[in-house]
Write a protein that holds these residues in place. Structure first.
Motif, PDB file in Angstrom:
ATOM      1  N   ASP A 267       0.869  -1.222  -0.094  1.00 40.70           N
ATOM      2  CA  ASP A 267      -0.113   0.114   0.055  1.00 40.70           C
ATOM      3  C   ASP A 267       0.808   1.143   0.004  1.00 40.70           C
ATOM      4  O   ASP A 267       0.368   2.562  -0.028  1.00 40.70           O
ATOM      5  N   GLU A 268       2.323   1.089   0.096  1.00 42.27           N
ATOM      6  CA  GLU A 268       2.883   2.321   0.440  1.00 42.27           C
ATOM      7  C   GLU A 268       3.904   2.560  -0.829  1.00 42.27           C
ATOM      8  O   GLU A 268       5.129   2.897  -0.412  1.00 42.27           O
ATOM      9  N   THR A 269       3.878   2.090  -2.074  1.00 44.12           N
ATOM     10  CA  THR A 269       4.724   2.511  -2.999  1.00 44.12           C
ATOM     11  C   THR A 269       4.738   4.148  -3.139  1.00 44.12           C
ATOM     12  O   THR A 269       3.654   4.637  -3.271  1.00 44.12           O
ATOM     13  N   PRO A 270       6.053   4.870  -2.929  1.00 47.52           N
ATOM     14  CA  PRO A 270       5.850   6.222  -3.022  1.00 47.52           C
ATOM     15  C   PRO A 270       5.465   6.682  -4.495  1.00 47.52           C
ATOM     16  O   PRO A 270       5.683   5.982  -5.555  1.00 47.52           O
ATOM     17  N   ALA A 271       4.631   7.667  -4.326  1.00 50.27           N
ATOM     18  CA  ALA A 271       3.959   8.071  -5.865  1.00 50.27           C
ATOM     19  C   ALA A 271       5.136   8.451  -6.872  1.00 50.27           C
ATOM     20  O   ALA A 271       5.097   7.995  -7.831  1.00 50.27           O
ATOM     21  N   GLU A 272       6.201   8.810  -6.279  1.00 46.54           N
ATOM     22  CA  GLU A 272       7.270   9.228  -7.426  1.00 46.54           C
ATOM     23  C   GLU A 272       7.907   8.078  -8.039  1.00 46.54           C
ATOM     24  O   GLU A 272       8.384   8.065  -9.086  1.00 46.54           O
ATOM     25  N   THR A 273       7.994   6.912  -7.151  1.00 43.46           N
ATOM     26  CA  THR A 273       8.716   5.772  -7.573  1.00 43.46           C
ATOM     27  C   THR A 273       7.667   5.129  -8.710  1.00 43.46           C
ATOM     28  O   THR A 273       8.302   4.555  -9.739  1.00 43.46           O
ATOM     29  N   LEU A 274       6.524   5.179  -8.439  1.00 42.28           N
ATOM     30  CA  LEU A 274       5.540   4.518  -9.411  1.00 42.28           C
ATOM     31  C   LEU A 274       5.545   5.497 -10.773  1.00 42.28           C
ATOM     32  O   LEU A 274       5.564   4.967 -11.825  1.00 42.28           O
ATOM     33  N   ALA A 275       5.451   6.737 -10.454  1.00 43.38           N
ATOM     34  CA  ALA A 275       5.413   7.696 -11.500  1.00 43.38           C
ATOM     35  C   ALA A 275       6.926   7.527 -12.500  1.00 43.38           C
ATOM     36  O   ALA A 275       6.673   7.534 -13.597  1.00 43.38           O
ATOM     37  N   GLY A 276       8.149   7.376 -11.551  1.00 43.73           N
ATOM     38  CA  GLY A 276       9.306   7.062 -12.247  1.00 43.73           C
ATOM     39  C   GLY A 276       9.106   5.784 -13.154  1.00 43.73           C
ATOM     40  O   GLY A 276       9.706   5.993 -14.456  1.00 43.73           O
ATOM     41  N   LEU A 277       8.662   4.663 -12.643  1.00 37.56           N
ATOM     42  CA  LEU A 277       8.637   3.464 -13.453  1.00 37.56           C
ATOM     43  C   LEU A 277       7.624   3.737 -14.894  1.00 37.56           C
ATOM     44  O   LEU A 277       8.126   3.217 -15.753  1.00 37.56           O
ATOM     45  N   LEU A 278       6.599   4.319 -14.538  1.00 36.58           N
ATOM     46  CA  LEU A 278       5.522   4.494 -15.729  1.00 36.58           C
ATOM     47  C   LEU A 278       6.193   5.454 -16.861  1.00 36.58           C
ATOM     48  O   LEU A 278       5.924   5.192 -18.065  1.00 36.58           O
ATOM     49  N   GLU A 279       7.111   6.254 -16.304  1.00 33.51           N
ATOM     50  CA  GLU A 279       7.645   7.162 -17.253  1.00 33.51           C
ATOM     51  C   GLU A 279       8.774   6.552 -18.038  1.00 33.51           C
ATOM     52  O   GLU A 279       8.697   6.640 -19.217  1.00 33.51           O
ATOM     53  N   VAL A 280       9.381   5.688 -17.512  1.00 29.96           N
ATOM     54  CA  VAL A 280      10.607   4.936 -18.445  1.00 29.96           C
ATOM     55  C   VAL A 280      10.053   3.758 -19.006  1.00 29.96           C
ATOM     56  O   VAL A 280      10.963   3.072 -19.870  1.00 29.96           O
ATOM     57  N   PHE A 281       9.000   2.873 -18.697  1.00 30.70           N
ATOM     58  CA  PHE A 281       8.598   1.704 -19.039  1.00 30.70           C
ATOM     59  C   PHE A 281       8.678   1.814 -20.551  1.00 30.70           C
ATOM     60  O   PHE A 281       7.835   2.756 -20.983  1.00 30.70           O
ATOM     61  N   PRO A 282       9.127   1.052 -21.211  1.00 31.12           N
ATOM     62  CA  PRO A 282       9.003   0.872 -22.654  1.00 31.12           C
ATOM     63  C   PRO A 282       7.702   1.186 -23.403  1.00 31.12           C
ATOM     64  O   PRO A 282       6.769   0.491 -22.609  1.00 31.12           O
ATOM     65  N   ARG A 283       7.524   1.813 -24.176  1.00 27.86           N
ATOM     66  CA  ARG A 283       6.115   1.732 -25.113  1.00 27.86           C
ATOM     67  C   ARG A 283       6.338   1.322 -26.328  1.00 27.86           C
ATOM     68  O   ARG A 283       7.503   1.083 -26.588  1.00 27.86           O
ATOM     69  N   ARG A 284       5.082   0.719 -27.007  1.00 25.34           N
ATOM     70  CA  ARG A 284       5.399   0.031 -28.203  1.00 25.34           C
ATOM     71  C   ARG A 284       4.310   0.513 -29.225  1.00 25.34           C
ATOM     72  O   ARG A 284       3.111   1.218 -28.732  1.00 25.34           O
TER      73      ARG A 284
END
Lengths: 368, 368
Positions: A351-368
């Motif tokens: 329940d405690e994923t820091p918002a910036e950690t999540l946003a950081g992942l979503l930012e760099v996760f590959p798109r196709r």
């Protein structure tokens, strides 16, 4: 013609008065002994879809005794049809046929059919019997077991539904012979999930057997189905209504549901979205210091080997993900709840994923 | 202003982990202590209708703490609105507000609101908490207790629904002061029902107190509500999902549902149709030799004294009745199941009414 066929395996979902068997094996569909014990009365409605009906409807009907009233309803195919409107068609058909509370619905098809028929059964005259006859790998290893039923809402996956257990799950492994490769890969996503969340040995076995599984080798598929259903049955017996441990079965699903909803239901198959979503969960677990590089690479490799996507949709922004994920059913009182990996074979509710950690992942996760 | 007000009575519906209280008394609506213990999380949606909202919505809202997220939804009034489309409006509102699985729905209104809100709660994210705050006599003595939820289908009453128990039932007896006489009579039908099926002493008390009840005498009304809820709670605890004895609560309902469906939902109030239906059940019981002339006359007299109809609709033929009654949820495998009276105060489930006896009654029963 003489055939050597393996004897079906029977597992059990232990839920007290609502316990039921999962029968797994070849040739169950046309054999009356597997269905008859689970019919509640003499009225039976088979609900299936346009793709499955030409292949398996007649075979299923032949296994039903002559003295039953048997109706059939053939719905359109695909996740986009998993709507309340389609469930209303089932209710209309039941009422038109004059079906009473002792009728039995049979869900013949994949996860979409199973979820809708289960929900229709849950709410028809406040609840009637139903039997799951799953014909896709995904439905066989996951959605047909455990009583989660429901439909999608434009604002989110499975938002309207009920917990309603089937009387039995009949898995005819022969049906996989006609499964398109894309559907097979989608089913493998949920199989891999069981290894990742709860069984590192099974994960290692899957890594070794992936070519056989994708080649439809029946021994390997049967073993994968049996192990998956065993884990699913254990978890459901422990926590039927997802107050705790059952949430672990949602590894990759919060990300995956966001992809499905954003792209329009059916554009990505559920299993494809879960595949990419599990990789996102693994990458996030690495960022939290729980998985190492090598372990994350193993997750990526098995998802790739299963033929599943390793990237999110090109047109999905960080905000697109967050907006939909905020509505996830697991969230409580405004906190985002994610299923992550403490290790390979060990999932946790976080329940405690820091918002910036999540946003950081979503930012760099590959798109196709 | 100093007032002497009676202390609320609390009854209990004993259903194991799903047990809940029924609080009965004046002034509960505006008093925070009665609602707060039953809220699941911090998101609350009050669902009511256009008639009840101006009278009681503000009072209810004032009893909710400031740190809650409180939304409201005001639906149209009447049995004709008890549809899946109206329930979808509730789901849409919940999703629009971003409500999660720990939200609580509050049903403020009569039986239609209670049934729809209960069903919406049963299926929102596979089940969330709800509280019944019934404001009509009918809802207070019957529909708010016991977890029967659902909506009508053009082909039959309550055909789509679920068993889903509330967290609590809060009966503010003050709300009856604004109840229109026609609604009061409709509620008295269900009160009389409890006497007829299970409590001859209560029936005799009702015969004596009917003028006081129709005059809104609060002591008499409170006693009638308490006795009705006690019987309802006992029966529901014994048989939650109507496998047996709970069906007795349907005295008059098979006839009544046929009237409601045939006339168009809302033309006859549910209680009015049940009133005429109970007289039909009594007349049929007489034809079967179970009730005498004098007993049937007592049934007729109390139904008349409550201001309820003694005749069926002029435009309903025998076949109209039979066609709809055949679809009744209680019927099994093609046999018509009726609730009849072995004696005053003793109901029975009867599957073997000869077709000609039933048709004979329907033929001669008065029309209006």
């Amino acid at each position: 013609m003489t055939e050597t066929r393996s004897t079906p395996t029977t597992l059990r979902v232990a839920l007290g008065a609502r316990s039921y068997p999962i029968h797994i094996g070849p040739g169950l569909l046309g054999d009356p002994q597997w269905l008859a014990p689970y019919l509640a009365g003499r009225q039976v409605m088979i609900v299936t879809n346009e793709v499955v009906a030409p292949r398996y409807l007649e075979r299923l009907k032949q296994s039903l005794a002559d003295d039953l009233t048997v109706c059939e309803l053939v719905l359109p195919d695909g996740e986009a049809t998993k709507t309340l409107a389609c469930v209303e068609r089932i209710w209309d058909a039941l009422l038109e046929a004059g079906f009473n509370r002792r009728c039995t619905l049979i869900a013949l098809g994949g996860g979409v059919i199973g979820d809708m028929v289960g929900f229709a059964a849950a709410c028809y005259q406040r609840g009637v019997a139903f039997v799951q006859v799953p014909t896709t790998l995904l439905a066989q290893v996951d959605s047909s077991v455990g009583g989660k039923t429901g439909v999608n809402h434009p604002r989110g996956k499975n938002m309207i539904g009920a917990f309603w257990q089937p009387r039995a799950v009949l898995i005819d492994t022969d049906t996989l012979s006609t499964l398109p490769p894309r559907q097979l890969s989608a089913g493998l996503a949920e199989v891999i999930k069981y290894g990742l969340i709860r069984d590192a040995d099974f994960l290692a076995w899957l890594e070794a057997e992936m070519p056989a599984l994708r080649g439809l080798a029946s021994d390997a598929l049967t073993r994968a189905i049996e192990r998956s259903c065993t884990i699913k049955a254990e978890v459901v017996a422990e926590d039927e209504t997802e107050q705790g441990v059952r949430a672990l079965l949602n590894l990759g699903h919060t990300f995956g549901h966001a992809i499905e909803a954003h792209q329009g239901y059916g554009t990505w198959l559920h299993g494809e979205a879960v595949g990419a979503g599990m990789l996102m969960a693994a990458e996030l677990s690495r960022r939290l210091g729980w998985l190492g590089e090598a372990e994350t690479a193993r997750v990526r490799a098995i998802i790739a080997a299963a033929g599943l996507p390793l990237a999110a949709p090109a047109n999905m922004s960080v905000d697109d993900f967050l907006a939909i994920m905020r509505l996830d059913k697991k969230n409580l009182d405004g906190r985002l709840r994610l299923i992550l990996l403490r290790a390979l074979g060990e999932a946790c509710i976080h329940d405690e994923t820091p918002a910036e950690t999540l946003a950081g992942l979503l930012e760099v996760f590959p798109r196709r």
